[in-house]
Motif scaffolding. Structure first.
Motif, PDB file in Angstrom:
ATOM      1  N   TYR A 159       0.840  -1.190   0.000  1.00 31.30           N
ATOM      2  CA  TYR A 159       0.000   0.000   0.000  1.00 31.30           C
ATOM      3  C   TYR A 159       0.879   1.244   0.000  1.00 31.30           C
ATOM      4  O   TYR A 159       2.041   1.211   0.375  1.00 31.30           O
ATOM      5  N   LEU A 160       0.273   2.322  -0.454  1.00 30.98           N
ATOM      6  CA  LEU A 160       0.943   3.622  -0.502  1.00 30.98           C
ATOM      7  C   LEU A 160       0.481   4.467   0.674  1.00 30.98           C
ATOM      8  O   LEU A 160      -0.591   4.248   1.226  1.00 30.98           O
ATOM      9  N   SER A 161       1.259   5.468   1.015  1.00 30.89           N
ATOM     10  CA  SER A 161       0.795   6.457   1.982  1.00 30.89           C
ATOM     11  C   SER A 161      -0.118   7.424   1.230  1.00 30.89           C
ATOM     12  O   SER A 161      -0.153   7.437  -0.002  1.00 30.89           O
ATOM     13  N   ALA A 162      -0.865   8.230   1.957  1.00 38.66           N
ATOM     14  CA  ALA A 162      -1.791   9.170   1.326  1.00 38.66           C
ATOM     15  C   ALA A 162      -1.068  10.131   0.388  1.00 38.66           C
ATOM     16  O   ALA A 162      -1.530  10.391  -0.729  1.00 38.66           O
ATOM     17  N   ASP A 163       0.090  10.637   0.804  1.00 37.78           N
ATOM     18  CA  ASP A 163       0.807  11.591  -0.043  1.00 37.78           C
ATOM     19  C   ASP A 163       1.397  10.927  -1.283  1.00 37.78           C
ATOM     20  O   ASP A 163       1.415  11.509  -2.369  1.00 37.78           O
ATOM     21  N   GLU A 164       1.873   9.687  -1.153  1.00 36.04           N
ATOM     22  CA  GLU A 164       2.399   8.977  -2.318  1.00 36.04           C
ATOM     23  C   GLU A 164       1.295   8.726  -3.343  1.00 36.04           C
ATOM     24  O   GLU A 164       1.509   8.879  -4.542  1.00 36.04           O
ATOM     25  N   ALA A 165       0.120   8.359  -2.858  1.00 33.07           N
ATOM     26  CA  ALA A 165      -1.001   8.103  -3.763  1.00 33.07           C
ATOM     27  C   ALA A 165      -1.421   9.373  -4.491  1.00 33.07           C
ATOM     28  O   ALA A 165      -1.667   9.358  -5.699  1.00 33.07           O
TER      29      ALA A 165
END
Length: 155
Positions: free
Chosen positions: A37-43
């Motif tokens: 999964y990605l972090s919110a900022d990476e997404a």
């Protein structure tokens, strides 16, 4: 003699088909199990450059004050913010990531159609799977609430 050769050839073809199908099924199952999964900022950073929606799995926390469930339309909405218990540098980047209007983003707007998980609360760490649009809205297909890694007794 020719009949034995034909039978042997069919046996090999059948065995190859079984081995190939098994390898394919194992490969697809393994790929699904290892998807991170990605972090919110990476997404948000990945979706910003996309014209079409992007399939993602994002980890974060339900931002307090944003959790809403419409029972009539069976629609859950909340803002997915950075997970402060995760990587501290990711949280710092999320605070300054540009939103769709160029202003700092507050998180990802999540829309999920279906019943919310029983243990979903404001501030809960969650993993959300779905399609992230360039404007920062995630149309979720699954919302998973993470359990705390350890439980502490009340004092």
């Amino acid at each position: 003699m020719a009949r034995q050769a034909t039978s042997r050839w069919r046996l090999w073809v059948g065995a190859l088909l079984v081995v190939g199908a098994t390898a394919y099924l194992m490969g697809t199952a393994f790929h699904g199990a290892t998807t991170y999964y990605l972090s919110a900022d990476e997404a948000l950073a990945r979706a910003a450059g996309q014209r079409e929606s992007l399939a993602v799995r994002v980890r974060g926390r339900v931002t307090p004050g944003t959790l809403q469930f419409d029972a009539v339309q069976s629609t859950l909405r909340f803002v997915l913010g950075p997970d402060e218990t995760g990587a501290p540098e990711a949280s710092a980047r999320a605070a300054v990531a540009p939103g769709p209007s160029g202003a700092p983003a507050r998180g990802i707007d999540v829309v999920y159609r279906g019943a919310p998980p029983d243990n979903l609360q404001e501030g809960s760490p969650v993993i959300v799977e779905g399609r992230l649009r360039a404007e920062g809205r995630l149309e979720a297909t699954q919302v998973l609430v993470q359990c705390p890694s350890r439980y502490e007794a009340d004092r």
